[in-house]
Design an enzyme around this catalytic site. Structure first.
Site, PDB file in Angstrom:
ATOM      1  N   ASN A 216     -20.518  18.209  -6.795  1.00  0.00           N
ATOM      2  CA  ASN A 216     -20.044  18.654  -8.106  1.00  0.00           C
ATOM      3  C   ASN A 216     -21.183  19.353  -8.843  1.00  0.00           C
ATOM      4  O   ASN A 216     -22.285  19.492  -8.318  1.00  0.00           O
ATOM      5  CB  ASN A 216     -19.477  17.479  -8.911  1.00  0.00           C
ATOM      6  CG  ASN A 216     -20.519  16.401  -9.131  1.00  0.00           C
ATOM      7  OD1 ASN A 216     -21.532  16.630  -9.769  1.00  0.00           O
ATOM      8  ND2 ASN A 216     -20.284  15.219  -8.559  1.00  0.00           N
ATOM      9  N   ASP A 285     -16.012  10.569  -6.263  1.00  0.00           N
ATOM     10  CA  ASP A 285     -15.065   9.464  -6.141  1.00  0.00           C
ATOM     11  C   ASP A 285     -14.612   9.264  -4.697  1.00  0.00           C
ATOM     12  O   ASP A 285     -14.322   8.154  -4.286  1.00  0.00           O
ATOM     13  CB  ASP A 285     -13.848   9.722  -7.033  1.00  0.00           C
ATOM     14  CG  ASP A 285     -14.231   9.651  -8.503  1.00  0.00           C
ATOM     15  OD1 ASP A 285     -14.962   8.711  -8.863  1.00  0.00           O
ATOM     16  OD2 ASP A 285     -13.832  10.534  -9.289  1.00  0.00           O
ATOM     17  N   LYS A 295     -20.360  21.720  13.452  1.00  0.00           N
ATOM     18  CA  LYS A 295     -19.757  22.558  12.420  1.00  0.00           C
ATOM     19  C   LYS A 295     -18.305  22.873  12.785  1.00  0.00           C
ATOM     20  O   LYS A 295     -18.016  23.261  13.921  1.00  0.00           O
ATOM     21  CB  LYS A 295     -20.558  23.861  12.302  1.00  0.00           C
ATOM     22  CG  LYS A 295     -20.057  24.750  11.200  1.00  0.00           C
ATOM     23  CD  LYS A 295     -20.823  26.065  11.164  1.00  0.00           C
ATOM     24  CE  LYS A 295     -20.124  27.024  10.220  1.00  0.00           C
ATOM     25  NZ  LYS A 295     -20.622  28.378  10.336  1.00  0.00           N
ATOM     26  N   PRO A 313     -17.587   3.567  -2.952  1.00  0.00           N
ATOM     27  CA  PRO A 313     -17.790   2.353  -3.757  1.00  0.00           C
ATOM     28  C   PRO A 313     -18.145   2.748  -5.193  1.00  0.00           C
ATOM     29  O   PRO A 313     -18.803   3.758  -5.413  1.00  0.00           O
ATOM     30  CB  PRO A 313     -18.976   1.661  -3.076  1.00  0.00           C
ATOM     31  CG  PRO A 313     -19.674   2.723  -2.298  1.00  0.00           C
ATOM     32  CD  PRO A 313     -18.624   3.738  -1.917  1.00  0.00           C
ATOM     33  N   ASP A 314     -17.687   1.965  -6.137  1.00  0.00           N
ATOM     34  CA  ASP A 314     -18.030   2.208  -7.537  1.00  0.00           C
ATOM     35  C   ASP A 314     -19.334   1.458  -7.837  1.00  0.00           C
ATOM     36  O   ASP A 314     -19.354   0.224  -7.939  1.00  0.00           O
ATOM     37  CB  ASP A 314     -16.900   1.732  -8.461  1.00  0.00           C
ATOM     38  CG  ASP A 314     -17.130   2.171  -9.891  1.00  0.00           C
ATOM     39  OD1 ASP A 314     -18.271   2.028 -10.379  1.00  0.00           O
ATOM     40  OD2 ASP A 314     -16.181   2.667 -10.519  1.00  0.00           O
ATOM     41  N   ILE A 315     -20.412   2.200  -7.961  1.00  0.00           N
ATOM     42  CA  ILE A 315     -21.754   1.601  -8.084  1.00  0.00           C
ATOM     43  C   ILE A 315     -21.880   0.826  -9.394  1.00  0.00           C
ATOM     44  O   ILE A 315     -22.340  -0.317  -9.417  1.00  0.00           O
ATOM     45  CB  ILE A 315     -22.835   2.706  -7.998  1.00  0.00           C
ATOM     46  CG1 ILE A 315     -22.685   3.476  -6.679  1.00  0.00           C
ATOM     47  CG2 ILE A 315     -24.232   2.106  -8.122  1.00  0.00           C
ATOM     48  CD1 ILE A 315     -23.407   4.803  -6.637  1.00  0.00           C
ATOM     49  N   PHE A 331     -21.593   6.272 -17.959  1.00  0.00           N
ATOM     50  CA  PHE A 331     -21.320   7.586 -18.538  1.00  0.00           C
ATOM     51  C   PHE A 331     -19.880   7.971 -18.230  1.00  0.00           C
ATOM     52  O   PHE A 331     -19.340   7.578 -17.196  1.00  0.00           O
ATOM     53  CB  PHE A 331     -22.275   8.639 -17.953  1.00  0.00           C
ATOM     54  CG  PHE A 331     -23.456   8.898 -18.849  1.00  0.00           C
ATOM     55  CD1 PHE A 331     -24.420   7.926 -19.035  1.00  0.00           C
ATOM     56  CD2 PHE A 331     -23.598  10.110 -19.512  1.00  0.00           C
ATOM     57  CE1 PHE A 331     -25.503   8.140 -19.871  1.00  0.00           C
ATOM     58  CE2 PHE A 331     -24.670  10.338 -20.354  1.00  0.00           C
ATOM     59  CZ  PHE A 331     -25.627   9.361 -20.535  1.00  0.00           C
ATOM     60  N   LYS A 345     -12.796   3.245 -19.985  1.00  0.00           N
ATOM     61  CA  LYS A 345     -13.828   2.977 -18.977  1.00  0.00           C
ATOM     62  C   LYS A 345     -14.619   1.712 -19.319  1.00  0.00           C
ATOM     63  O   LYS A 345     -15.013   0.958 -18.431  1.00  0.00           O
ATOM     64  CB  LYS A 345     -14.763   4.189 -18.892  1.00  0.00           C
ATOM     65  CG  LYS A 345     -15.151   4.504 -17.469  1.00  0.00           C
ATOM     66  CD  LYS A 345     -15.573   5.931 -17.285  1.00  0.00           C
ATOM     67  CE  LYS A 345     -14.371   6.833 -17.044  1.00  0.00           C
ATOM     68  NZ  LYS A 345     -14.733   8.180 -16.613  1.00  0.00           N
ATOM     69  N   LYS A 349     -14.625  -0.871 -16.323  1.00  0.00           N
ATOM     70  CA  LYS A 349     -15.878  -1.147 -15.604  1.00  0.00           C
ATOM     71  C   LYS A 349     -16.536  -2.435 -16.087  1.00  0.00           C
ATOM     72  O   LYS A 349     -17.542  -2.854 -15.528  1.00  0.00           O
ATOM     73  CB  LYS A 349     -16.852   0.019 -15.799  1.00  0.00           C
ATOM     74  CG  LYS A 349     -16.263   1.378 -15.448  1.00  0.00           C
ATOM     75  CD  LYS A 349     -16.910   1.986 -14.245  1.00  0.00           C
ATOM     76  CE  LYS A 349     -16.260   3.312 -13.911  1.00  0.00           C
ATOM     77  NZ  LYS A 349     -16.775   3.907 -12.701  1.00  0.00           N
TER      78      LYS A 349
END
Ligand code: C5P
Length: 405
Positions: A216, A285, A295, A313-315, A331, A345, A349
């Protein structure tokens, strides 16, 4: 945008003593002025053998002082007047001889006089040693440096590497930008002394094949600014960075990773040993469910490939679940409805503070605006450069940390 230069309203006495590193002091004067400081240059006689007061006057925009007998001051006391409203005296380069003089309270020239006569409660003394490696490692110099530290002076560097004499070792003066950043850090409020802060920053890169991947537009600038601001506030900082091209803030320990899984694996074992975790990274995500070892080729006969994705995994959530978790700050990079998304959030979280920002408006840029959302309510940090915002955020975190203990 409210941007305050890091040395705005600061008055710095820049002292030069004899050494080839005087050439770096010219650049340093420029950097300090650019950062907003008023710079008053004072040179010893030996420094004048390496660089002229003309150069230093032009770069600092002020007349240079070189002698304790300078009669320009009405009371003829330059050694007193020059430090009374100064925030710091920075001696760069500081020769072995000058360090020896300072360590013994010698005061036979203007610079050593004003170092001795400065008001120690509000005018710090910082020295940047510059000398040959044998001179630096000599027990006499090491004794003097230890004495100076004991007396409250701050010793910046020296660095190691090539020396003007052709030898290689310890004794090189730090570079101008390093000295500038160390001076800026020294003058920041020490709100996080004794604390350990862990920060994630940047994007992650989820490989599809050896040459392609999903990523991203996060530049890492916000996270790097937070790591720097926390370090400036006195914290010991670990920065886990995705693939970005940014230099590491001074005195910050950096761990480079690529994928979300690697970031997770780097963060989790460290988290409990930290007091604060700031998850600034824009973690992907999803990642491709499989990695193609070769390739993936465009094949005219075949249709475009399709990729199955699997969730990363959601750290942040994983750290927040630890029994002895640090104070967690998440964030939220959103495109709309910042407050509602940030509040969602906060609950999802299970963290005490979420910082919302508008992704497309900030990714890759030097400025940002932050919305802090916690149980108490909302607080907007108005548009500013990322370092200014990071320092404000660190203040907010320190305040909450204090309240929670
Ligand atoms: O889940 P979402 O991406 O909306 O949440 C953003 C926050 O969670 C950020 O603080 C980000 O660093 C963190 N995060 C994480 N691991 C993920 C996804 C997001 O730590 N896999």
């Amino acid at each position: 945008m409210s941007t305050v230069p890091s040395l705005q309203d600061r008055r710095i006495v820049l002292g030069l003593t004899g050494g080839i590193a005087c050439y770096k002091a010219a650049e340093l004067a420029r950097e300090l002025v650019k950062a907003g400081a008023t710079v008053q240059v004072v040179m010893t006689e030996a420094a004048e053998a390496f660089i002229t007061p003309v150069t230093m006057q032009a770069l600092s925009g002020r007349r240079v002082f070189t002698s304790q007998w300078d009669a320009r001051e009405a009371n003829n006391m330059a050694h007193i007047n020059l430090t009374r409203d100064a925030d710091a005296v920075l001696v760069a380069p500081a020769s072995a001889d000058f360090l020896a003089k300072l360590a013994h309270g010698g005061a036979d020239d203007l610079l050593s006089l004003l170092c001795l006569a400065r008001p120690r409660d509000h005018c710090a003394l910082l020295v940047a040693p510059a000398m040959n490696r044998e001179m630096w490692s000599h027990p006499a110099t090491q004794r003097n440096v230890a004495q100076l530290r004991h007396d409250g002076a701050v010793v910046l560097g020296p660095d190691t590497g090539d020396q003007a004499c052709g030898e290689v070792g310890d004794g090189r003066m730090l570079e101008a930008d390093e000295l500038r950043d160390d001076l800026i850090a020294h003058l920041q409020a020490k709100l996080l002394v004794g604390k350990r802060v862990l920060v994630t920053a940047g994007p992650t890169f989820e490989a599809i094949d050896p040459v392609r991947g999903i990523t991203n537009l996060s530049s890492g600038k916000m996270g790097f600014a937070i790591a720097r601001a926390a370090q400036e506030a006195g914290a010991q900082v670990t920065l886990v960075a995705g693939p970005v091209s940014l230099s590491t803030p001074r005195h910050v320990q950096r761990i480079d990773v690529h994928s979300a899984q690697q970031m997770h694996d780097a963060v989790l074992p460290l988290a409990a040993a930290h007091d604060v975790f700031v998850a600034t990274a824009a973690v992907a995500d999803w990642r491709p469910a499989t990695f193609a070892q070769r390739k993936i080729k465009k094949d005219g006969a075949r249709s475009a490939p399709t990729f199955e994705l699997t969730e990363n995994p959601d750290i942040l959530a994983a750290v927040a679940r630890l029994p002895d978790r640090p104070y967690c700050v998440g964030f939220a990079a959103e495109t709309d409805d910042l407050a509602r998304n940030a509040r969602d959030k906060l609950a999802r979280k299970n963290v005490p503070l979420i910082v919302g920002n508008l992704g497309p408006a900030t990714f890759g840029r030097d400025d940002n605006a932050l919305l802090l959302v916690d149980a108490r309510g909302e607080r907007q940090l108005a548009s500013a450069d990322k370092l200014t915002l990071a320092r404000e955020l660190v203040r907010e975190i320190a305040e909450r940390l204090q309240a929670s203990t």
